[in-house]
Design an enzyme around this catalytic site. Structure first.
Site, short mmCIF file in Angstrom:
data_model
loop_
_atom_site.label_atom_id
_atom_site.label_comp_id
_atom_site.label_asym_id
_atom_site.label_seq_id
_atom_site.Cartn_x
_atom_site.Cartn_y
_atom_site.Cartn_z
N GLY A 126 -12.51 -5.75 -15.70
CA GLY A 126 -11.86 -4.56 -15.67
C GLY A 126 -12.70 -3.52 -15.03
O GLY A 126 -12.38 -2.93 -14.29
N SER A 180 -19.94 -19.22 1.16
CA SER A 180 -19.06 -19.57 2.23
C SER A 180 -17.79 -18.44 2.42
O SER A 180 -16.97 -18.61 3.34
CB SER A 180 -18.32 -20.81 1.87
N GLU A 220 -8.58 -10.67 -18.90
CA GLU A 220 -9.30 -10.51 -20.11
C GLU A 220 -8.73 -9.64 -21.14
O GLU A 220 -9.32 -9.16 -22.09
CB GLU A 220 -10.67 -9.95 -19.75
N ASP A 249 -15.99 -9.45 -8.90
CA ASP A 249 -15.58 -8.26 -9.20
C ASP A 249 -15.58 -7.48 -7.97
O ASP A 249 -14.80 -6.43 -7.85
CB ASP A 249 -16.12 -7.81 -10.38
N ASN A 301 -11.48 -17.68 -7.76
CA ASN A 301 -12.37 -18.43 -7.14
C ASN A 301 -12.32 -19.85 -7.11
O ASN A 301 -10.94 -20.13 -7.73
CB ASN A 301 -13.87 -18.16 -8.05
P1 ATP Z 1 -18.92 -14.15 -10.10
O1 ATP Z 1 -18.14 -14.96 -11.22
O2 ATP Z 1 -20.37 -14.49 -9.98
O3 ATP Z 1 -18.72 -12.77 -10.16
P2 ATP Z 1 -17.15 -15.38 -8.47
O4 ATP Z 1 -17.26 -16.99 -8.73
O5 ATP Z 1 -15.82 -14.85 -9.00
O6 ATP Z 1 -18.28 -14.59 -8.71
P3 ATP Z 1 -17.66 -15.80 -5.63
O7 ATP Z 1 -16.64 -16.89 -5.04
O8 ATP Z 1 -18.90 -16.52 -6.15
O9 ATP Z 1 -16.94 -15.17 -6.87
O10 ATP Z 1 -18.18 -14.53 -4.80
C1 ATP Z 1 -17.22 -13.76 -4.45
C2 ATP Z 1 -17.41 -12.94 -3.11
O11 ATP Z 1 -18.69 -12.47 -3.12
C3 ATP Z 1 -17.12 -14.18 -2.13
O12 ATP Z 1 -16.16 -14.39 -1.47
C4 ATP Z 1 -18.45 -13.39 -0.86
O13 ATP Z 1 -17.52 -12.49 -0.30
C5 ATP Z 1 -19.51 -12.82 -1.99
N1 ATP Z 1 -20.53 -13.67 -2.13
C6 ATP Z 1 -20.75 -14.39 -3.09
N2 ATP Z 1 -22.10 -15.02 -2.93
C7 ATP Z 1 -22.59 -14.67 -1.94
C8 ATP Z 1 -23.69 -15.05 -0.99
N3 ATP Z 1 -24.62 -15.89 -1.54
N4 ATP Z 1 -23.96 -14.48 0.21
C9 ATP Z 1 -22.80 -13.76 0.77
N5 ATP Z 1 -21.72 -13.33 0.05
C10 ATP Z 1 -21.59 -13.64 -1.14
#
Ligand code: ATP
EC number: 2.7.1.15
Length: 325
Positions: A45, A236, A142, A272, A187
């Site tokens: 949050g 990605s 959370e 976040d 995610n």
């Molecule tokens: P976390 O739990 O680490 O906060 P998450 O698993 O919730 O992350 P991710 O899908 O890993 O979320 O990442 C969120 C967004 O961050 C992605 O959609 C992308 O826009 C950006 N992002 C994450 N990693 C990268 C990277 N290596 N390069 C560019 N953008 C990234």
């Protein structure tokens, strides 16, 4: 910034004090290890509220804090970022997270919800005026799900857009909360966990990357038949899927948005960053199509990975403009 210039974002969620140990290996039962330690603010949050505020939105944060050093830290940080803090003062300690990280970046996390578990629907109701002024209401899993339901019900009644980040993956989102969400932002792991829970379908998160767009879109439609699904896919980028007849200004019902070209050093809190920035951009509104808001969130989250930390790594809107134009 006034609500007139930028629609207000209200975030309802957790604040934690993170205690992080960097270790050569994760501890085994009975073992005593020494590691590099640091502490800092966290909680989905709070991280998302910080991102929304730094992305330029007038932001309120509804949360529960203890009357302790952690609570004081949250109040000072919120004031520093101009966040309108609506904190329930709990007798419980402020939420904490103990995080062990090994040399390969794998982690083990223990959460002490503390005050976060005390966030009540009644307290959310006391802030109905702030919620009624919101253009976007953003929450996660959370804090108690009944409080999230109360926030979304008030938001919907006032015509605000509701965005649910269904994280962490093992938390349970009620059917009522699901029905009140306009947009969900899982995610890959969270997507598969919620697909099993809400659509009774098993899908391996590792298999997600290999799915064709049409197949992934069909899964999204099963998961949230009435709303939009944005799956964040790390480096990605993300995948967007809209319900039929509710394209939110987009030309297509499903599409991918590539990640920003960045030099990622720490992806902690990237999700976040994405959520806070998406809420801020949606609240700014204007004529922009949903795809443009997602693209903004993608750039914002990408830039956040170039710095260490969660809340601390959230960039400001001006930095984003300077970097990407
Ligand atoms: P976390 O739990 O680490 O906060 P998450 O698993 O919730 O992350 P991710 O899908 O890993 O979320 O990442 C969120 C967004 O961050 C992605 O959609 C992308 O826009 C950006 N992002 C994450 N990693 C990268 C990277 N290596 N390069 C560019 N953008 C990234």
């Amino acid at each position: 910034m006034s609500d007139l210039h930028s629609g207000r974002v209200v975030v309802v969620g957790s604040f934690n004090v993170d205690h992080v140990w960097a270790l050569p290996a994760l501890p085994r039962p009975g073992e005593t290890l020494a590691g590099r330690y640091h502490t800092g603010p966290g909680g989905k949050g709070f991280n998302q509220a910080t991102a929304a505020a730094r992305a330029g939105a007038a932001t309120s944060f509804v949360c529960a804090l203890g009357e302790d050093a952690g609570g004081q830290l949250a109040r000072a940080l919120a004031a520093g970022d101009g966040i309108d803090l609506r904190d329930l003062r709990s007798d419980e300690p402020t939420g904490t997270a103990g995080i062990y990280v090994d040399a390969d970046g794998r982690n083990t996390i223990v959460i002490g919800p503390g005050a976060n578990a005390e966030l009540s629907p009644a307290f959310v109701g006391e802030h109905s005026q702030a919620l009624a002024r919101a253009r976007v209401v953003l929450t996660q899993l959370e804090t108690p799900v009944e409080s999230a339901e109360a926030a979304f019900a008030l938001a919907r009644a006032a015509g605000a857009l509701t965005v649910l980040n269904p994280a962490p993956a093992d938390a349970i989102a009620s059917g009522a909360l699901w029905a009140l969400a306009d947009v969900i932002t899982p995610n890959e792991t969270e997507f598969c966990a919620q697909l099993q829970r809400h659509a009774d379908m098993r899908l391996d998160p590792d298999a997600l990357a290999g799915l064709a767009d049409a197949e992934l879109h069909a899964h999204c439609r099963r998961l949230l038949p009435h709303g939009s699904v944005v799956i964040t896919l790390g480096k990605s980028g993300c995948f967007v899927s809209h319900a039929d007849g509710a394209l939110r200004g987009d030309a297509q019902a499903c599409y991918r948005v590539a990640a920003a070209a960045v030099r990622a050093v720490d992806t902690t809190g990237a999700g976040d960053a994405f959520n806070g920035a998406l809420a801020a951009s949606l609240a700014r509104g204007g004529d922009a199509a949903f795809a443009e808001h997602v693209a903004y969130a993608n750039r914002y989250a990408g830039l956040s990975t170039e710095r260490a930390g969660a809340a601390a790594s959230m960039p400001r809107d001006a930095e984003l403009k300077a970097r990407f134009g």
